[in-house]
Design an enzyme around this catalytic site. Structure first.
Site, PDB file in Angstrom:
ATOM      1  CG  ASP A   1      -5.112  -9.838   3.324  1.00  0.00           C
ATOM      2  OD1 ASP A   1      -4.860 -10.342   2.211  1.00  0.00           O
ATOM      3  OD2 ASP A   1      -4.724  -8.703   3.652  1.00  0.00           O
TER       4      ASP A   1
ATOM      5  CG  ASP B   1      -3.100  -8.227   0.669  1.00  0.00           C
ATOM      6  OD1 ASP B   1      -2.285  -8.437   1.583  1.00  0.00           O
ATOM      7  OD2 ASP B   1      -4.145  -7.552   0.804  1.00  0.00           O
TER       8      ASP B   1
ATOM      9  CG  HIS C   1      -6.681  -5.231   1.851  1.00  0.00           C
ATOM     10  ND1 HIS C   1      -6.033  -5.993   2.799  1.00  0.00           N
ATOM     11  CD2 HIS C   1      -7.942  -5.038   2.316  1.00  0.00           C
ATOM     12  CE1 HIS C   1      -6.865  -6.236   3.808  1.00  0.00           C
ATOM     13  NE2 HIS C   1      -8.031  -5.671   3.530  1.00  0.00           N
TER      14      HIS C   1
ATOM     15  CG  HIS D   1      -1.987  -1.021   1.212  1.00  0.00           C
ATOM     16  ND1 HIS D   1      -2.850  -1.203   0.147  1.00  0.00           N
ATOM     17  CD2 HIS D   1      -2.330  -1.963   2.134  1.00  0.00           C
ATOM     18  CE1 HIS D   1      -3.677  -2.206   0.426  1.00  0.00           C
ATOM     19  NE2 HIS D   1      -3.378  -2.692   1.614  1.00  0.00           N
TER      20      HIS D   1
HETATM   21 ZN    ZN Z   1      -4.180  -7.001   2.709  1.00  0.00          ZN
END
Ligand code: ZN
Length: 365
Positions: A265, A177, A179, A140
């Protein structure tokens, strides 16, 4: 040859303090911040107690230098992280939900360095492929700021190092992931030589990025691919996205190395995601990328750890990937397999198929 492995005790020392999940509030009794050492340290423990550690080649970690960091990040961001790291109370990486403790910048440099080190080991043919279990994560972090528990963009820093120092040309990154890999994408959004492919839960985090139409900018237009799968996607959806988009896009791109931003995740047990992958799903995705790497780039596959917040399930997902990379079977069974093998909705659903078709069309695949 062998599979390279990176883990360092100090990755467990990155101190994120307390929160309720990742937020603080006067009405939530504080508990450990969700990005704690628990899931990663247990993954490292399982690699030891399963015995597979003996079959892996431990790669010495070089700490990322300031020069390494600055190939990707602004000096303002680096200087801010350094200054906050001298405060005994620590600081925040940039978005208010990503705390770190005293000397946090050194641990983040070690995490970026861990990813650089496995890339170097693979490129220099010391090992066939590798997994870097690093913390804090990186995908991120944008050039100008940290966010989403990530201080520095580990994978991007490794790629920039590889291109500057190892003669690396084109790199493809697959981010599984849950996200959006917004940071990695931002680091290379104008770069046609780095293909970023992110499979993530639509609208999870960051809430408004990673849409089908987001394809990179300028000279990098087309070198970013986003697959924002609907919540509830399972193995069928992910493998379909692999067959329809991920694998053909990488094949068309012809990279010199394939990297993975590996967050667990997207598993069925994660508190920050709503997807349904099981340990064997990650093994299958790894196998497919290994086969593709064999045919395209001498088997060069380099995996760097990102998120994953289930302390009881991340270890089994991680072991499945490491077993697949190394070809070593430990005999350790995923104890949850029995309960989750017939999960409804694991097969490809029509809405998931439609989304993947939309991405394929946008990519001309
Ligand atoms: Zn994540």
């Amino acid at each position: 040859m062998a599979t390279g492995w990176v883990w360092h005790e100090r990755f467990g020392w990155h101190d994120t303090g307390t929160a309720g999940g990742f937020l603080r509030g006067e009405f939530i009794q504080p508990l450990q911040h969700v990005e704690s050492p628990e899931s990663k340290a247990r993954f490292a423990s399982l690699v030891e107690v399963s015995g597979i550690a003996k079959a892996l080649k431990r790669i010495e970690i070089m700490q990322a230098t300031e020069e390494d960091i600055l190939r990707v990040h602004t000096s303002e961001h680096l200087e801010k992280m350094k200054a906050l790291s001298t405060d005994i109370r620590g600081g925040d990486m940039g978005d208010g939900v990503s705390p770190f403790g005293f000397a946090g910048v050194d641990l983040a440099r070690l995490a970026a360095g861990g990813t650089m080190s496995v890339l170097r080991a693979v490129v220099e043919k010391e090992v066939d492929n590798a997994y870097a279990l690093v913390r804090p994560p990186g995908h991120h972090a944008r050039p100008e700021t940290g966010m989403g528990f990530c201080m520095f963009a580990n994978v991007a820093i490794a790629i920039a190092y590889g291109r500057a120092k190892l003669g690396l040309g084109r790199v493809a990154v697959v981010d599984w992931d849950v996200h959006h890999g917004n940071g990695t994408e931002a680091c290379f959004e104008e770069d046609p030589d780095v293909l970023t492919i992110s499979l993530h839960q639509d609208g999870n985090f960051p809430p408004h990025t990673g849409k089908v139409a987001d394809r990179g900018t300028g000279a990098g237009k087309g070198a970013a691919i986003n697959i924002p799968l609907p919540a509830g996607s399972g193995e069928g959806a992910y493998l379909h996205a692999f067959e329809r988009v991920v694998l053909p896009a990488i094949e068309r791109f012809k990279p010199d190395v394939i990297m993975v931003a590996s967050g667990f995740d997207s598993s069925n047990a994660d508190p920050l995601g709503r997807m349904m992958l099981v340990s064997n799903s990650y093994a299958k995705m790894t196998r497919r990328l290994m086969d593709l790497a064999d045919s395209l780039c001498g088997g060069r596959l380099v995996i760097s750890h990102e998120g994953g917040y289930s302390p009881f399930y991340v270890p089994f997902c991680g072991l499945a990937v490491v077993e697949t990379l190394s070809g070593v079977k430990t005999g350790v069974q995923d104890p949850y397999q029995e309960y989750w093998k017939d999960l409804p909705g694991q097969t490809l659903q029509e809405n998931q198929k439609a989304l993947v078709a939309q991405v394929a069309e946008a990519c001309g695949l």
